[in-house]
Motif scaffolding. Structure first.
Motif, PDB file in Angstrom:
ATOM      1  N   GLY A   1      -3.324  17.865  -0.220  1.00 19.86           N
ATOM      2  CA  GLY A   1      -3.108  17.319  -1.167  1.00 19.86           C
ATOM      3  C   GLY A   1      -4.084  15.679  -2.186  1.00 19.86           C
ATOM      4  O   GLY A   1      -3.939  16.166  -3.065  1.00 19.86           O
ATOM      5  N   PHE A   2      -4.406  15.042  -0.864  1.00 16.26           N
ATOM      6  CA  PHE A   2      -5.542  14.488  -1.475  1.00 16.26           C
ATOM      7  C   PHE A   2      -6.342  14.675  -1.976  1.00 16.26           C
ATOM      8  O   PHE A   2      -7.136  13.679  -2.942  1.00 16.26           O
ATOM      9  N   THR A   3      -6.800  15.795  -1.000  1.00 11.79           N
ATOM     10  CA  THR A   3      -8.129  15.607  -1.817  1.00 11.79           C
ATOM     11  C   THR A   3      -7.786  16.414  -3.329  1.00 11.79           C
ATOM     12  O   THR A   3      -8.489  16.619  -4.308  1.00 11.79           O
ATOM     13  N   GLU A   4      -7.087  17.398  -3.446  1.00 10.02           N
ATOM     14  CA  GLU A   4      -6.941  18.769  -4.605  1.00 10.02           C
ATOM     15  C   GLU A   4      -6.775  17.783  -5.197  1.00 10.02           C
ATOM     16  O   GLU A   4      -6.856  17.853  -6.492  1.00 10.02           O
ATOM     17  N   ALA A   5      -5.479  16.181  -5.502  1.00  9.65           N
ATOM     18  CA  ALA A   5      -5.083  15.605  -6.613  1.00  9.65           C
ATOM     19  C   ALA A   5      -6.490  14.838  -7.201  1.00  9.65           C
ATOM     20  O   ALA A   5      -6.849  14.472  -8.639  1.00  9.65           O
ATOM     21  N   LEU A   6      -7.375  14.360  -6.455  1.00  8.52           N
ATOM     22  CA  LEU A   6      -8.288  14.103  -6.314  1.00  8.52           C
ATOM     23  C   LEU A   6      -9.466  14.408  -7.176  1.00  8.52           C
ATOM     24  O   LEU A   6      -9.949  14.506  -8.320  1.00  8.52           O
ATOM     25  N   ARG A   7      -9.509  15.537  -6.544  1.00  6.63           N
ATOM     26  CA  ARG A   7     -10.497  16.467  -8.108  1.00  6.63           C
ATOM     27  C   ARG A   7     -10.115  16.747  -9.087  1.00  6.63           C
ATOM     28  O   ARG A   7     -11.332  16.775 -10.361  1.00  6.63           O
ATOM     29  N   LEU A   8      -8.392  16.986  -9.132  1.00 10.50           N
ATOM     30  CA  LEU A   8      -7.996  16.556 -11.341  1.00 10.50           C
ATOM     31  C   LEU A   8      -8.394  15.582 -11.301  1.00 10.50           C
ATOM     32  O   LEU A   8      -8.509  15.488 -12.844  1.00 10.50           O
ATOM     33  N   GLU A   9      -8.212  14.230 -10.814  1.00 11.01           N
ATOM     34  CA  GLU A   9      -8.232  13.117 -11.523  1.00 11.01           C
ATOM     35  C   GLU A   9      -9.448  12.916 -11.590  1.00 11.01           C
ATOM     36  O   GLU A   9      -9.725  12.187 -13.239  1.00 11.01           O
ATOM     37  N   VAL A  10     -10.912  13.155 -11.613  1.00  7.08           N
ATOM     38  CA  VAL A  10     -12.325  13.259 -11.756  1.00  7.08           C
ATOM     39  C   VAL A  10     -13.525  14.228 -12.063  1.00  7.08           C
ATOM     40  O   VAL A  10     -14.271  14.186 -12.510  1.00  7.08           O
ATOM     41  N   GLU A  11     -12.354  15.201 -12.430  1.00  3.24           N
ATOM     42  CA  GLU A  11     -12.475  16.403 -12.866  1.00  3.24           C
ATOM     43  C   GLU A  11     -13.548  16.412 -14.178  1.00  3.24           C
ATOM     44  O   GLU A  11     -12.772  15.663 -15.707  1.00  3.24           O
ATOM     45  N   GLY A  12     -15.128  16.981 -14.722  1.00  2.09           N
ATOM     46  CA  GLY A  12     -15.799  16.794 -15.622  1.00  2.09           C
ATOM     47  C   GLY A  12     -16.057  15.247 -15.687  1.00  2.09           C
ATOM     48  O   GLY A  12     -16.953  15.176 -16.482  1.00  2.09           O
ATOM     49  N   ARG A  13     -16.360  14.574 -14.762  1.00  2.00           N
ATOM     50  CA  ARG A  13     -16.829  12.986 -14.799  1.00  2.00           C
ATOM     51  C   ARG A  13     -17.816  12.471 -13.907  1.00  2.00           C
ATOM     52  O   ARG A  13     -17.945  11.959 -13.451  1.00  2.00           O
ATOM     53  N   GLY A  14     -18.229  13.574 -13.217  1.00  2.00           N
ATOM     54  CA  GLY A  14     -19.196  13.983 -12.018  1.00  2.00           C
ATOM     55  C   GLY A  14     -19.090  13.687 -10.719  1.00  2.00           C
ATOM     56  O   GLY A  14     -20.445  13.497 -10.232  1.00  2.00           O
ATOM     57  N   VAL A  15     -17.998  13.680 -10.579  1.00  4.17           N
ATOM     58  CA  VAL A  15     -18.201  13.793  -9.285  1.00  4.17           C
ATOM     59  C   VAL A  15     -17.194  14.694  -8.606  1.00  4.17           C
ATOM     60  O   VAL A  15     -16.195  15.391  -9.190  1.00  4.17           O
TER      61      VAL A  15
END
Length: 285
Positions: free
Chosen positions: A168-182
């Motif tokens: 869950g942590f990984t999935e949520a982080l992916r959305l938070e940083v989407e399009g920001r180069g990470v």
């Protein structure tokens, strides 16, 4: 998404002395500028450094002693890197621990150790290093977990729960940083074996995968920007099938696994009725 800064970059690997961490270090050595290898005891990393420098003499290899379950030691580690102008481009969270015991019989110290290593450590290190990556607009976080996140595993309640956190942590982080180069990716292997290790009856179980192949598939999926990497064809199909199964059926499979567990594996008292195991001990991968 921009390509990961692996080539000529700096990669920090937690738990690099053995397992997937060590195999990733071997794969990355020919590409990166600097490897920061972390373990509780830096001397455990010396053989790996000698091996890597023998093949790649210009590689920068930094060995750090750090108990990543101790926040003061983590802060000291990162302060030391900053002091020496070492910028971490990619973080590999590989500190997971596993155990197998009925929860009521489990030693609380082991439960706490798993919670710290599998939940607290990746959360803390990611919190410390993600912001600078976002400010630079480039970076990556590779979380090494387990396929146990998809299973109901009596005898491994804490371990499987911590793996669900990492999912869950990984999935949520992916959305938070989407399009920001990470790039943020979770690797969820099944049973693993090390080259040269003895195998029961001399035959490797179908779903067992070598550490080296697991690391290769993990790195390839990470560079493709995948959310989840399930190394090994058989394991991958099973992991993709599991979400489609009703929870009642998963519970039935869990009961079947419980009946297979031995008294010795679960450390049950002698007066307890015998229970039957998960086919393999959870891998801390």
């Amino acid at each position: 998404m921009r390509p990961l800064p692996i080539d000529h970059g700096t990669v920090l690997i937690i738990g690099a002395a053995k397992g997937i961490g060590r195999e990733l270090a071997r794969l990355l050595a020919r590409r990166v500028r600097t490897l920061v290898l972390v373990d509780r005891q830096a001397q455990a990393l010396e053989p790996l450094r000698e091996e890597l420098l023998l093949s790649y003499p210009t590689l920068g290899v930094i060995l750090e002693s750090c108990d990543v379950c101790d926040p003061q030691q983590v802060d000291a580690l990162l302060a030391s890197l900053e002091e020496h102008f070492v910028r971490v481009d990619v973080l590999v969270n590989n500190a997971a621990e596993g155990d197998q015991a009925l929860y009521a019989q489990e030693d609380w110290g082991r439960v706490e150790a798993m919670l710290r290593a599998n939940v607290w450590v990746p959360a803390l290190l990611t919190h410390r290093l993600l912001k600078p990556m976002l400010e630079r607009g480039r970076g990556g976080i590779l979380n090494i977990g387990s396929g146990a996140a998809q299973l109901i595993l009596p005898g491994s309640a804490t371990f499987s729960a911590t793996q669900r956190f990492l999912d869950g942590f990984t999935e949520a982080l992916r959305l938070e940083v989407e399009g920001r180069g990470v790039t943020v990716t979770r690797v969820a292997p099944g049973p693993l074996w090390e080259a040269g290790a003895e195998v029961a009856d001399g035959v490797e179980p179908f779903f067992h995968l070598s550490l080296e192949r697991c690391a290769r598939e993990a790195l390839a999926g990470f560079e493709r920007g995948e959310a989840q990497v399930y190394p090994g064809l058989g394991h991958r199909w099973v992991m993709r099938l599991l979400p489609m199964l009703p929870r009642g059926l998963k519970r039935t499979l869990g009961r079947m696994a419980l009946r297979g567990l031995t008294r010795e594996t679960l450390r049950l008292p002698q007066q307890a009725p015998q229970v039957l195991p998960a086919s393999s001990e959870p891998s801390p991968a």
